[in-house]
Design an enzyme around this catalytic site. Structure first.
Site, mmCIF file in Angstrom:
data_model
loop_
_atom_site.group_PDB
_atom_site.id
_atom_site.type_symbol
_atom_site.label_atom_id
_atom_site.label_comp_id
_atom_site.label_asym_id
_atom_site.label_seq_id
_atom_site.Cartn_x
_atom_site.Cartn_y
_atom_site.Cartn_z
ATOM 1 N N GLU A 94 3.812 -10.644 13.056
ATOM 2 C CA GLU A 94 3.240 -11.011 11.559
ATOM 3 C C GLU A 94 3.303 -12.509 11.188
ATOM 4 O OE1 GLU A 94 2.330 -9.220 7.248
ATOM 5 O OE2 GLU A 94 2.804 -8.099 8.529
ATOM 6 N N ASP A 95 4.842 -12.410 11.463
ATOM 7 C CA ASP A 95 5.901 -13.627 10.778
ATOM 8 C C ASP A 95 6.209 -14.240 11.839
ATOM 9 O OD1 ASP A 95 4.910 -12.685 8.330
ATOM 10 O OD2 ASP A 95 6.576 -11.110 8.210
#
Length: 726
Positions: free
Chosen positions: A96-97
């Site tokens: 996600e990051d």
């Protein structure tokens, strides 16, 4: 990435990560109590991988980002989860990051870990119209991942728990939003899966963040009350402990204080003051086996008198999340009610950890296996809801409905027990048995007596569903069903029904429009129809007809395109076609409706307005709401009543009467004598002498209504009678 050995006292790990080194070493030291050395080595390799991926990233608090995944992994380790779950916890934010994708995680750690990480990751690459839609779609993705692997929700709950513990670093408005989401979704999911320890902490942290003032007031009140009751509670514990020893029961007795958020919710729902909440403090008796639970219950009831009607046996009939215990309320010293819970050590473990008990105490524990089975049964229902839901917002709404903390237990005629949320009705029970049973139910018997389908169910009742092959769901059921499964199944049926009706109405409208070109739909060349479908980006003719029926496309324009009519004579003929009325029977269904503003009935001059998504809405010709459409001939069509219409229609009648006893009864009797039903009555008292009453009556046509009004005018107390609009 360089592979390294796990940190130990002799090998403290890379010097560049001094503050992180201790946490990683602490985690690996904890894992030594139940994992193999090779598995711990793999976990540490995942830590190095995650630390490199998150390098340079910090949290809102300013600390290195890797602190958060390690804290999540620590919570998973406390649940004694397998090494793949621990690795997924460390890597849960990598996809996600950071720039690392699923393929890289598969390459490094295998398919299982990648699927777990993907299940927890949010959908960051898609654009949503609102935060609510993004939340709903992410929730839907997560729930589908959970149905494939229960470990996804454990990672997500551990992630949410650490986020709530560090919520103070966020802006107050964002913190309140996260807290609201936690109270609405994640705490109920933890409870639904039997994970009460995590649920209590999530609720407490969410309550403190979302309602800080209420939290402080309630906390101070409980502390004050704790001081008053401490001596009484100790006296009761000592008395119970002494009596257990006398009869030879080996028991562990602990005091329990009700969660602050649970106290607040109970006060709010039942409108109680704090003094009226009796189960703030409770006693838990933990024994060795099930037989001893019932013996201990007898000892407690002999020591203090039980409060009638407050005994619950969740051992014989466990809660939906697998929770088992005996609950009773006793009259303690000075008349203080004391709640007592009696359970075995195994039951206590399952009550605290729920589905995690399966990993915590390994397979073979019957109670933990039961908790997992019940979780899977619930998730199977969630999957059914997802398959029938129209979109992610509807899915989220229906799953929220199913996250009820309280249940009722209903018996089938064969003696099987079914669990339903509190407030569930006969229709909910029918859908819980099977979707086909719900779709075809027409009546029910509760304890062998006929009962309406809307009857709310109570625990202990035996319910028998009566079905009929031709029966179908009623839209009115949506007003009282309580379960997500029933709501979704009814909506799914009605959507399909609406689609079928839209196709039927669209065919009638298009055939009418084509008739001016002396064509029918069957006579339209196939290649011309195919070209139109390609231009409109529609899959088939039914999709086109549904669009016409729902008012998304005008039949006249579609007919012109299919007829390829460009000459002036055809254009004049097209204008003339709008004057050819469409016959309305009143039985067309959901895509043909009658406007509530003017309530047209057979005999009234009428006009049809095409409403996007709703289809054809019939108004009285002089209704003020159709004035704007007069200048838009593409938005309305002329309609007329069919000669064979036998339906009944709603009509409003406003009557001014003198204030005399028995007037309402006289009006109702005369209306019934004229063959009409009263659908609704509203009063508007003008003064002490006269009252205005508005009746909504079911009538066959305008003549029937005129006969009723003529009959009512003969009543001496009636001063004035008129047909009213809404």
């Amino acid at each position: 990435m360089v592979e390294s050995a796990p940190p130990t006292a002799a090998n403290p790990g890379p010097q560049s990560l001094d503050t992180t080194r201790f946490m990683a070493g602490d985690l690996c030291a904890y894992l030594e109590s139940y994992l193999d050395p090779d598995q711990i080595k793999e976990v540490y390799r995942a830590y190095l991988f995650g630390a490199e991926a998150h390098e340079g990233q910090t949290r809102q608090s300013g600390e290195p980002y890797i602190f958060h995944p390690l804290a999540v992994a620590k919570t998973m380790a406390e649940m004694r989860m397998d090494h793949k779950s621990i690795i997924a916890a460390i890597l849960h934010d990598v996809m996600e990051d950071t720039h690392i994708g699923k393929a890289r995680i598969i390459e490094e750690f295998g398919e299982d870990v990648a699927e777990l990480v993907d299940g927890v990751s949010k959908l960051t690459h898609l654009k949503f119209r609102s935060k609510a839609e993004a939340q709903a779609e992410n929730f839907r993705k997560m729930m589908l991942a959970i149905t494939r692997d229960l470990r996804v929700i454990l990672v997500k709950l551990a992630d949410r728990l650490h986020n709530m513990r560090t919520l103070g670093a966020l802006r107050p408005d964002k913190g309140r939003r996260v807290a609201r989401e936690t109270l609405d979704i994640y705490a109920p999911i933890a409870q639904r899966l039997g994970m009460n320890a995590i649920r209590r902490e999530l609720e407490l942290l969410g309550f403190a963040a979302h309602y800080p003032a209420r939290y402080r007031v309630l906390e101070a009140t409980v502390k004050k009350s704790r001081g008053h009751r401490k001596e009484v509670m100790q006296k009761i514990e000592t008395a119970i402990c002494g009596r257990m020893e006398e009869v030879g029961i080996e028991a562990r007795i602990v005091g329990r204080e009700k969660n602050l958020y649970s106290i607040y919710r109970k006060m709010k729902q039942k409108r109680l003051s704090f003094a009226e909440v009796y189960d703030v403090f409770a006693i838990r008796i933990i024994v060795t086996d099930v037989d001893t639970c019932y013996r201990a219950l007898g000892v407690a009831h002999n020591l203090y008198k039980p409060v009638p009607g407050r005994f619950k046996d969740y051992i014989a009939i466990p809660k939906a999340n697998g929770y088992q215990s005996l609950h009773t309320v006793l009259f303690g010293p000075h008349g203080i009610p004391i709640e007592v819970q009696i359970r075995t050590e195994e039951m206590d473990r399952v009550a605290e950890t729920g589905i995690a008990a399966h990993w915590l105490y390994k397979a073979g524990d019957r109670h933990s296996a039961t908790a997992q089975d019940r979780a899977r049964e619930w998730l199977k229902g969630v999957l059914e809801i997802q398959q029938a839901a129209g979109n992610s917002m509807e899915f989220l709404e229906n799953v929220k409905v199913d996250l009820f903390p309280e249940e009722v237990y209903i018996f089938t005629p064969q003696g099987d027990i079914m669990e339903l949320p509190k407030g569930a009705t006969v229709v909910d029970f029918a859908y819980a048995v099977h979707s086909d049973v719900g779709n075809t139910c027409v009546a029910a018997k509760i304890d062998r007596r006929l009962a309406p389908l809307s009857t709310p169910l109570e625990s202990g009742r035996t319910v028998q569903i009566i079905t009929a092959p031709g029966a179908r769901p009623n839209p009115a059921w949506m007003n009282f069903v309580a379960t997500g499964k029933a709501r979704t199944a009814i909506r799914h049926y009605l959507k399909n029904l609406q689609q079928d009706e839209a196709v039927s109405l669209g065919r009638r409208l298009l055939e009418k429009a084509l008739s001016i070109y002396e064509l029918s739909l069957e006579q339209v060349p196939e290649e011309r129809l195919r070209d139109l479908l390609e231009e409109s980006r529609l899959t088939d003719i039914n999709a086109l007809l549904a669009d016409v029926g729902l008012g998304n496309r005008m039949a006249a324009l579609v007919a012109r395109r299919l007829a390829v009519a460009e000459d002036s004579e055809a254009t004049e003929s097209l204008a003339a076609s709008l004057c050819r009325p469409l016959a309305v029977k009143g039985t067309e269904g959901m895509v043909l409706s009658f406007a509530k503003c003017c309530n047209p009935i057979p005999g009234d001059p009428i006009v049809g307005v095409m409403s996007t998504g709703r289809g054809l809405v019939v108004h009285r010709e002089y209704c003020r709401n159709v004035v704007d459409y007069r200048a838009k001939p593409d938005k309305w069509i002329t309609v007329e009543w069919a000669q064979d219409s036998t339906q009944e229609y709603a009509a409003n009648v406003r009557i001014q009467t003198a204030n005399k006893r028995g007037v309402l009864a006289s009006l109702a009797t005369n209306i019934a004598d004229m063959g009409s039903n009263i659908e609704n009555v509203s009063f508007d008292e003008r003064d002490g002498h006269a009252t205005a009453i508005t009746f909504t009556l079911s009538v066959r046509n305008r003549k029937h209504l005129a006969d009723i009004m003529r009959r009512l005018r003969r009543i001496p107390e009636v001063l004035r009678i008129t047909r009213a609009k809404n």
